[in-house]
Design an enzyme around this catalytic site. Structure first.
Site, mmCIF file in Angstrom:
data_model
loop_
_atom_site.group_PDB
_atom_site.id
_atom_site.type_symbol
_atom_site.label_atom_id
_atom_site.label_comp_id
_atom_site.label_asym_id
_atom_site.label_seq_id
_atom_site.Cartn_x
_atom_site.Cartn_y
_atom_site.Cartn_z
ATOM 1 N N GLU A 13 -3.160 -3.889 1.153
ATOM 2 C CA GLU A 13 -4.382 -3.085 1.155
ATOM 3 C C GLU A 13 -5.158 -3.289 -0.149
ATOM 4 O O GLU A 13 -4.576 -3.571 -1.207
ATOM 5 C CB GLU A 13 -4.046 -1.601 1.341
ATOM 6 C CG GLU A 13 -5.264 -0.701 1.469
ATOM 7 C CD GLU A 13 -6.190 -1.060 2.626
ATOM 8 O OE1 GLU A 13 -6.804 -2.141 2.578
ATOM 9 O OE2 GLU A 13 -6.309 -0.241 3.566
ATOM 10 N N HIS A 50 -1.430 -1.335 10.412
ATOM 11 C CA HIS A 50 -0.132 -0.670 10.546
ATOM 12 C C HIS A 50 -0.239 0.630 11.351
ATOM 13 O O HIS A 50 -1.327 1.206 11.520
ATOM 14 C CB HIS A 50 0.449 -0.366 9.160
ATOM 15 C CG HIS A 50 -0.460 0.490 8.334
ATOM 16 N ND1 HIS A 50 -0.525 1.866 8.461
ATOM 17 C CD2 HIS A 50 -1.367 0.166 7.374
ATOM 18 C CE1 HIS A 50 -1.410 2.355 7.620
ATOM 19 N NE2 HIS A 50 -1.942 1.346 6.943
#
Length: 234
Positions: free
Chosen positions: A115, A41
């Site tokens: 994550e 990201h």
């Protein structure tokens, strides 16, 4: 039986034998090969603050991060990705949105590529916690998948979740999907699963915001790394 009839029958018999031989030699169809692009990201609010935040949905992008996401979309829209995916975390969905718009596609959510849960190290300064947070993932890529992040998961659970998400992408029929995920999860899963890992990349060249890894292969015969953020793997 005339000579001509006998010749015709002989030809037909030979053809039938050839078909039977070929049929006996042919195995199941080979799994198709796809190109899988994994992108970290853009800059998140947690990145800017210098802390580890693996909560869901977690913080979104900064103004700089939104600009990075749009710039990436401008760069990659010509690649004609046929599927755009993101984790269940806000920062990946916001990073994927500009590219999805350019391609005229919807962002599909895959919780399995989120994550790695930082456990005890969550909400701690990255300067202090990054090294111990990554100790277990570094053990996973060396083969010790039973190592666990304190207060979080072990390598078996992480690999199972991420691999299931990749299988779901493959089963969709996409041949050139792009997945917006996270630095630790992309690096760790890649080095745990590709046939040509370079483990030193995790420490020597960690993925920056918008950094990407490109793989080719499939879940059946395996994956090969083609590119690690500009470093060719072959």
């Amino acid at each position: 039986m005339g000579k001509r009839t006998g010749t015709v029958l002989a030809v037909l018999a030979a053809a039938l034998a050839a078909v039977l031989v070929l049929g006996g030699c042919s195995g199941p169809p080979q799994p198709r090969t796809i190109t899988l692009t994994l992108i970290r990201h853009a800059e998140s609010e947690a990145n800017a603050a210098g802390i580890i935040d693996t909560t869901v949905p977690g913080p979104g992008l900064t103004e700089k991060g939104r600009a990075q996401a749009q710039e990436l979309a401008n760069q990659l829209s010509h690649n004609r990705y046929d599927g755009v995916y993101a984790s269940s975390m806000a920062r990946t969905q916001e990073s994927a949105a500009p590219l999805a718009r350019e391609l005229g596609r919807e962002v599909q959510i895959l919780p399995g590529v989120r994550e790695i849960n930082a456990g005890w190290f969550n909400d701690k300064p990255g300067s202090v916690a990054n090294s111990p947070y990554l100790l277990a993932p570094q053990a996973w890529i060396r083969g010790d998948r039973t190592a666990a992040i304190p207060g979080s998961i072990d390598g078996n659970q992480f690999n199972e979740d991420f691999t299931a998400a990749v299988q779901r992408i493959y089963d969709s029929g996409d041949t050139k999907p792009v997945v917006f995920a996270h630095g630790a999860s992309i690096m760790t899963w890649t080095l745990m699963n590709v046939q040509n890992p370079r483990d030193e990349l995790m420490t020597d060249h960690p993925l920056p915001n918008n950094g990407r890894v490109v793989l080719v292969g499939n879940p059946t015969t395996g994956w090969k790394m083609v590119d690690w953020d500009g470093i060719r793997a072959f």
